[in-house]
Design an enzyme around this catalytic site. Sequence first.
Site, short mmCIF file in Angstrom:
data_model
loop_
_atom_site.label_atom_id
_atom_site.label_comp_id
_atom_site.label_asym_id
_atom_site.label_seq_id
_atom_site.Cartn_x
_atom_site.Cartn_y
_atom_site.Cartn_z
N HIS A 1 -67.32 33.84 20.18
CA HIS A 1 -66.63 32.84 21.26
C HIS A 1 -65.50 32.72 21.38
CE1 HIS A 1 -70.90 32.13 23.10
NE2 HIS A 1 -71.14 32.19 21.76
N GLU B 1 -54.04 40.01 -2.03
CA GLU B 1 -53.26 39.95 -3.08
C GLU B 1 -53.44 41.12 -3.88
OE1 GLU B 1 -52.05 35.67 -4.67
OE2 GLU B 1 -53.70 36.36 -6.00
N LYS C 1 -41.62 31.28 -4.71
CA LYS C 1 -41.87 30.27 -5.47
C LYS C 1 -40.41 29.87 -6.34
CE LYS C 1 -45.30 31.55 -8.18
NZ LYS C 1 -46.39 31.57 -8.91
#
Length: 550
Positions: A387, A356, A515
């Site tokens: 793994h 960000e 948004k």
Amino acid sequence: MLKNINPTETQAWADLTAHFETAQNFNLADLFSADAQRFDKFSTTFGQDILVDFSKNLVTEETMQKLFSLAEQTELSEAIKAMFSGEKINKTEDRSVLHTALRNRSNTPVIVDGEDVMPAVNAVLEKMKAFTERLISGEWKGYTGKEITDIVNIGIGGSDLGPYMVSEALAPYKTRLNMHFVSNVDGTHIVETLKPLNPETTLFLIASKTFTTQETMTNAHSARDWFLAEAGDQAHVAKHFAALSTNAESVSEFGIDTDNMFEFWDWVGGRYSLWSAIGLSIALAVGFDNFVELLEGAHEVDNHFANTELENNVPVILALIGLWYNNFHGSESESILPYDQYLHRFAAYFQQGNMESNGKCVDRNGNPVDYQTGPIIWGEPGTNGQHAFYQLIHQGTKLIPCDFIAPAISHNQVGDHHQKLMSNFFAQTEALAFGKKEETVRAEFAAAGKTEAEMAELVAFKVFEGNRPTNSILVKKVTPKTLGNLIAMYEHKIFVQGVIWNIFSFDQWGVELGKQLANQILPELADDKAINSHDSSTNGLINAFKAFKA
């Protein structure tokens, strides 16, 4: 203010570009063979409790000197002074950047717009201390006279990621209070969180500076509805809700007593806000004294960062090495790999912190950049990652610099668990650096009785090229103070890179468009009418959604 210097136009960048013609052929095995003192030259300590080993990187002393020259020619030292002195280096929002003031334990004046902010910072800390002590001690009672047992922090982004990460990292220091974090606007998150809780003994922290954040306020209203379904009387809200906000009017309208509103300031960026009132959940989780220790640890690094020459400055060194891979080796991501289960959200926290901050494509002059800026940040705790995705780091086609972080002392000394964990920590950086040559593979096969034909089929798949770069950060023990050290170290690394890349690291305009469009789409979802106001893909998706739920 920050200077607007294109790094690619500096002499240092030209020198690094020329140096890379040779450096791209560096081999870690050769570098170590050529210099028995390499570890001593390319490692450093922070205080008594942190060792940073950067010797397993594709750098020489010449590389580092050229990188330090780049920092000097982009006026990094001046930028550091500008940030700490309260200059408005967040130019696009006309704000200072002073998360460092929140942990300024020396209490020296920090001036913003002609006013020392430290009295206000200390006043909020005192208020947090009193509130925290009342809750932890059991003095604070719910509406039926019972002690509070559970705290639900409702926030998103910086109001969630930091407090959650730190509360998990410092779980060994837990108070009697049980912490819960709700962020996602997906109703599942709050429903599942509230299922086992009792409204009589639950207190909510609503973390929203403006008290208008869509996700946070949606969850806050659902939490209040859940609470009132049991409590009945709106007046009881005051004993079960507190606000981390600056919007006193909206806080009061919600039903929260403004005496239980904890403010912070516009010079505190969301992703740097855990040091502020947003960290109230941390103080409740681990106790106010431990929250102060966290601040102390960060302040130690702030002092180091502000006052140490570039060549010995830990955040600067880490930043320059990262830039070397990002801009010259062409790596696109960095992995943060903590070998400590308590740090399981550390990488996610700095995924936000880094991406960000430095995920920008426009420089401080307002021009598109023609060089790489912020890397992709990702990671998981070891040994789980071994793994899962280490295969690609070891034998894939992408160069992925990695930071390995581990404590020498575990909070949980169970059998030989920690020795096994640490043996993997040490082994992985050794394997990544030096690999396994074909002759070694053949010798192992021969010792196992394999024929030449069998070897020919498998040897190529068993070879490890090595030459994969890593940093190793060894911490004596994860404590509030050393965690504060680590967080501040990475914060300042991000800042250094943003300065050199000539971008603004403290705004986040990239989160706004989605948004805005969501707010436009929301009323379109209120009925079953077909939508045709968007592109064909978005129209098709919305209409399919309506059909599915009809």
